[in-house]
Design a protein around this motif. Structure first.
Motif, PDB file in Angstrom:
ATOM      1  N   GLU A  22       1.046  -1.196   0.117  1.00 33.19           N
ATOM      2  CA  GLU A  22       0.143   0.018   0.076  1.00 33.19           C
ATOM      3  C   GLU A  22       0.843   1.208   0.108  1.00 33.19           C
ATOM      4  O   GLU A  22       1.760   1.535   0.906  1.00 33.19           O
ATOM      5  N   MET A  23       0.805   2.017  -1.101  1.00 30.99           N
ATOM      6  CA  MET A  23       1.758   3.127  -1.179  1.00 30.99           C
ATOM      7  C   MET A  23       0.996   4.644  -1.446  1.00 30.99           C
ATOM      8  O   MET A  23       1.690   5.491  -1.355  1.00 30.99           O
ATOM      9  N   MET A  24      -0.112   4.502  -1.510  1.00 34.68           N
ATOM     10  CA  MET A  24      -0.789   6.017  -1.633  1.00 34.68           C
ATOM     11  C   MET A  24      -0.835   6.748  -0.208  1.00 34.68           C
ATOM     12  O   MET A  24      -0.328   7.853  -0.182  1.00 34.68           O
ATOM     13  N   PHE A  25      -0.931   6.009   0.697  1.00 39.03           N
ATOM     14  CA  PHE A  25      -0.797   6.495   2.234  1.00 39.03           C
ATOM     15  C   PHE A  25       0.465   6.314   2.917  1.00 39.03           C
ATOM     16  O   PHE A  25       0.701   6.472   4.022  1.00 39.03           O
ATOM     17  N   GLY A  26       1.127   5.068   2.246  1.00 38.98           N
ATOM     18  CA  GLY A  26       2.308   4.525   2.770  1.00 38.98           C
ATOM     19  C   GLY A  26       2.245   3.835   3.986  1.00 38.98           C
ATOM     20  O   GLY A  26       3.222   3.427   4.918  1.00 38.98           O
ATOM     21  N   THR A  27       1.159   3.049   4.152  1.00 35.84           N
ATOM     22  CA  THR A  27       0.853   2.179   5.352  1.00 35.84           C
ATOM     23  C   THR A  27       1.822   0.942   5.315  1.00 35.84           C
ATOM     24  O   THR A  27       1.973   0.129   6.383  1.00 35.84           O
ATOM     25  N   GLY A  28       2.205   0.434   4.108  1.00 34.13           N
ATOM     26  CA  GLY A  28       3.209  -0.298   3.801  1.00 34.13           C
ATOM     27  C   GLY A  28       2.672  -2.055   4.006  1.00 34.13           C
ATOM     28  O   GLY A  28       3.561  -2.797   3.759  1.00 34.13           O
ATOM     29  N   GLU A  29       1.476  -2.120   4.051  1.00 31.53           N
ATOM     30  CA  GLU A  29       0.933  -3.646   4.096  1.00 31.53           C
ATOM     31  C   GLU A  29       1.240  -4.305   2.871  1.00 31.53           C
ATOM     32  O   GLU A  29       1.011  -3.484   1.765  1.00 31.53           O
ATOM     33  N   GLU A 251       1.055  11.083 -18.151  1.00 33.31           N
ATOM     34  CA  GLU A 251       2.569  11.032 -17.688  1.00 33.31           C
ATOM     35  C   GLU A 251       2.489  10.369 -16.271  1.00 33.31           C
ATOM     36  O   GLU A 251       3.609  10.027 -15.541  1.00 33.31           O
ATOM     37  N   PHE A 252       1.396  10.566 -15.322  1.00 32.06           N
ATOM     38  CA  PHE A 252       1.097  10.154 -14.149  1.00 32.06           C
ATOM     39  C   PHE A 252       1.698   8.628 -13.991  1.00 32.06           C
ATOM     40  O   PHE A 252       2.222   7.984 -13.009  1.00 32.06           O
ATOM     41  N   GLN A 253       1.472   7.712 -15.037  1.00 28.15           N
ATOM     42  CA  GLN A 253       1.769   6.380 -14.965  1.00 28.15           C
ATOM     43  C   GLN A 253       3.185   6.120 -14.784  1.00 28.15           C
ATOM     44  O   GLN A 253       3.529   5.086 -14.171  1.00 28.15           O
ATOM     45  N   PHE A 254       4.056   7.139 -15.210  1.00 26.12           N
ATOM     46  CA  PHE A 254       5.638   7.175 -15.125  1.00 26.12           C
ATOM     47  C   PHE A 254       5.914   7.717 -13.659  1.00 26.12           C
ATOM     48  O   PHE A 254       6.757   7.026 -12.767  1.00 26.12           O
ATOM     49  N   TRP A 255       5.831   8.971 -13.607  1.00 29.78           N
ATOM     50  CA  TRP A 255       6.264   9.586 -12.527  1.00 29.78           C
ATOM     51  C   TRP A 255       5.765   9.049 -11.137  1.00 29.78           C
ATOM     52  O   TRP A 255       6.449   8.958 -10.250  1.00 29.78           O
ATOM     53  N   ALA A 256       4.519   8.958 -10.951  1.00 33.56           N
ATOM     54  CA  ALA A 256       4.154   8.160  -9.846  1.00 33.56           C
ATOM     55  C   ALA A 256       4.622   6.708  -9.415  1.00 33.56           C
ATOM     56  O   ALA A 256       4.905   6.475  -8.367  1.00 33.56           O
ATOM     57  N   SER A 257       4.718   6.173 -10.460  1.00 33.32           N
ATOM     58  CA  SER A 257       5.475   4.571 -10.516  1.00 33.32           C
ATOM     59  C   SER A 257       6.843   4.618 -10.018  1.00 33.32           C
ATOM     60  O   SER A 257       7.327   3.826  -9.181  1.00 33.32           O
ATOM     61  N   GLU A 258       7.420   5.890 -10.607  1.00 32.71           N
ATOM     62  CA  GLU A 258       8.782   6.068 -10.050  1.00 32.71           C
ATOM     63  C   GLU A 258       8.927   6.543  -8.706  1.00 32.71           C
ATOM     64  O   GLU A 258       9.956   5.917  -7.828  1.00 32.71           O
ATOM     65  N   LEU A 259       8.037   7.179  -8.125  1.00 36.15           N
ATOM     66  CA  LEU A 259       8.180   7.467  -6.627  1.00 36.15           C
ATOM     67  C   LEU A 259       7.929   6.258  -5.992  1.00 36.15           C
ATOM     68  O   LEU A 259       8.428   5.985  -4.992  1.00 36.15           O
ATOM     69  N   TYR A 260       6.954   5.244  -6.315  1.00 33.70           N
ATOM     70  CA  TYR A 260       6.803   4.019  -5.497  1.00 33.70           C
ATOM     71  C   TYR A 260       7.943   3.361  -5.734  1.00 33.70           C
ATOM     72  O   TYR A 260       8.491   2.412  -4.726  1.00 33.70           O
ATOM     73  N   ALA A 261       8.606   2.988  -6.790  1.00 33.40           N
ATOM     74  CA  ALA A 261       9.803   2.354  -6.903  1.00 33.40           C
ATOM     75  C   ALA A 261      11.039   2.947  -6.108  1.00 33.40           C
ATOM     76  O   ALA A 261      11.856   2.091  -5.642  1.00 33.40           O
ATOM     77  N   LYS A 262      10.915   4.055  -5.679  1.00 35.13           N
ATOM     78  CA  LYS A 262      11.748   4.749  -4.627  1.00 35.13           C
ATOM     79  C   LYS A 262      11.343   4.668  -3.190  1.00 35.13           C
ATOM     80  O   LYS A 262      11.834   4.941  -2.475  1.00 35.13           O
ATOM     81  N   GLY A 263       9.918   3.900  -3.074  1.00 38.19           N
ATOM     82  CA  GLY A 263       9.523   3.905  -1.712  1.00 38.19           C
ATOM     83  C   GLY A 263       9.001   4.999  -0.897  1.00 38.19           C
ATOM     84  O   GLY A 263       8.796   5.123  -0.087  1.00 38.19           O
ATOM     85  N   LEU A 264       8.461   5.939  -2.080  1.00 40.45           N
ATOM     86  CA  LEU A 264       7.885   7.107  -1.588  1.00 40.45           C
ATOM     87  C   LEU A 264       6.466   7.095  -1.634  1.00 40.45           C
ATOM     88  O   LEU A 264       6.116   6.996  -2.835  1.00 40.45           O
ATOM     89  N   PRO A 265       5.854   7.123  -0.596  1.00 36.08           N
ATOM     90  CA  PRO A 265       4.381   7.285  -0.622  1.00 36.08           C
ATOM     91  C   PRO A 265       3.766   8.350  -1.472  1.00 36.08           C
ATOM     92  O   PRO A 265       4.098   9.433  -1.357  1.00 36.08           O
TER      93      PRO A 265
END
Length: 306
Positions: A22-29, A251-265
């Motif tokens: 879960e990465m929108m809020f970063g709860t981590g489950e 472009e959201f598909q790329f930059w937001a996925s890059e955030l998640y790949a970096k572990g950033l909620p």
């Protein structure tokens, strides 16, 4: 290992199981997703029993409804009329293409299922539409704005039709039984009625690139991400015909996925500020090209009741 069956085509889900946090809020489950080898549908395999926990008050769809004054509403009505008559982008509101492809008329019965705060329906009301109903099981309470615009706290099974037009804007993937949802949508449509379903699709290149970090998985809120093949199977099984498909990924598909790949909620940043403008422009151009090729990560499906 448990055996999982595809909700769309009933084939066994085999192959790689992806662990998605879960990465929108970063709860981590972590949640498990698998992909059907037959129809391509991506499916959540271990949904949580308390799904409402993952729709807190700060969830983006529940922001306050923004009203406009009568003068602005008159301009919005004029704008949609000019766009439909002249077909000029200068007059086009964000929802203009949807209304055009749905051939929506101002007195038809229109519903938005999964309406959130109802902003889209309000914009349609401000543009002259007069029979608008929204449904969302996660809003706080019913909200009758006026006789032409009503919002109800109801799930799909509690809705009664028929409707001339049904819209689901990134709502279908939040429903726990995709096949049942399609049956219900068909039942709610009048004969000759039209539906617009916008949602992520598994055919997109972003899924292949990012896998568990793909932002559109949105674990655990997204139960299913179908393919084009799966959408056609669902339509055919429920007396519906897909008459248009338009890819509308950004472009959201790329930059937001890059955030998640970096572990950033997502809610720790909420914007693109971590990326140089040149990189964002590259993502935008890539998205437009993928849409043209039918490889974007989300699409609009226009359906008609036979």
């Amino acid at each position: 290992m448990d055996e999982f069956v595809c909700n769309v085509c009933q084939h066994k889900i085999a192959g790689e199981i992806v662990e998605v946090k879960e990465m929108m809020f970063g709860t981590g489950e972590a949640f498990q997703y698998g992909q059907c080898g037959n129809c391509g549908t991506i499916q959540l395999l271990n949904p949580p029993p308390d799904i409402e926990y993952y729709y807190p008050d700060e969830y983006y769809a529940f922001s306050d409804l923004s009203f406009s004054n009568p003068h602005v509403n008159w301009l919005k009505t004029l704008r949609i009329k000019l766009f439909r008559f002249f077909d000029i982008d200068f007059f086009k509101p964000v929802y203009g293409d949807w209304l055009k492809l749905l051939d929506a008329k101002v007195n038809e019965k229109i519903t938005d299922i999964g309406c959130g705060n109802g902003q889209l329906l309000y914009e349609l009301y401000a543009s002259g539409f007069r029979d608008l109903t929204g449904f969302d099981p996660f809003i706080d309470m019913d909200f009758v704005i006026n006789p032409s615009l009503r919002l109800y706290k109801r799930g799909l099974d509690d809705i009664k039709g028929p409707f001339d037009i049904i819209m689901l804007h990134h709502a279908l993937e939040h429903m726990p039984d995709l096949a049942h949802a399609f049956r219900k949508i068909s039942q709610l449509l009048s004969v000759g009625g039209r539906a617009l379903v916008r949602l992520p699709v598994s055919d997109g290149e972003a899924w292949q690139i990012y896998k568990q970090h793909w932002v559109q998985l949105d674990a655990p809120r997204h139960y299913f991400i179908p393919s084009l093949k799966a959408m056609k199977l669902l339509a055919e099984a429920n007396d519906l015909e897909i008459y248009e498909v338009v890819f509308d990924s950004s472009e959201f598909q790329f930059w937001a996925s890059e955030l998640y790949a970096k572990g950033l909620p997502f809610f720790d940043t909420r914007d693109k500020s971590l990326f140089p403008k040149e990189e964002l422009l590259k993502y935008k151009r890539k998205s437009l090209q993928l849409n043209k090729e039918g490889k974007g990560d989300q699409a609009c499906f226009y359906l008609k009741k036979k």
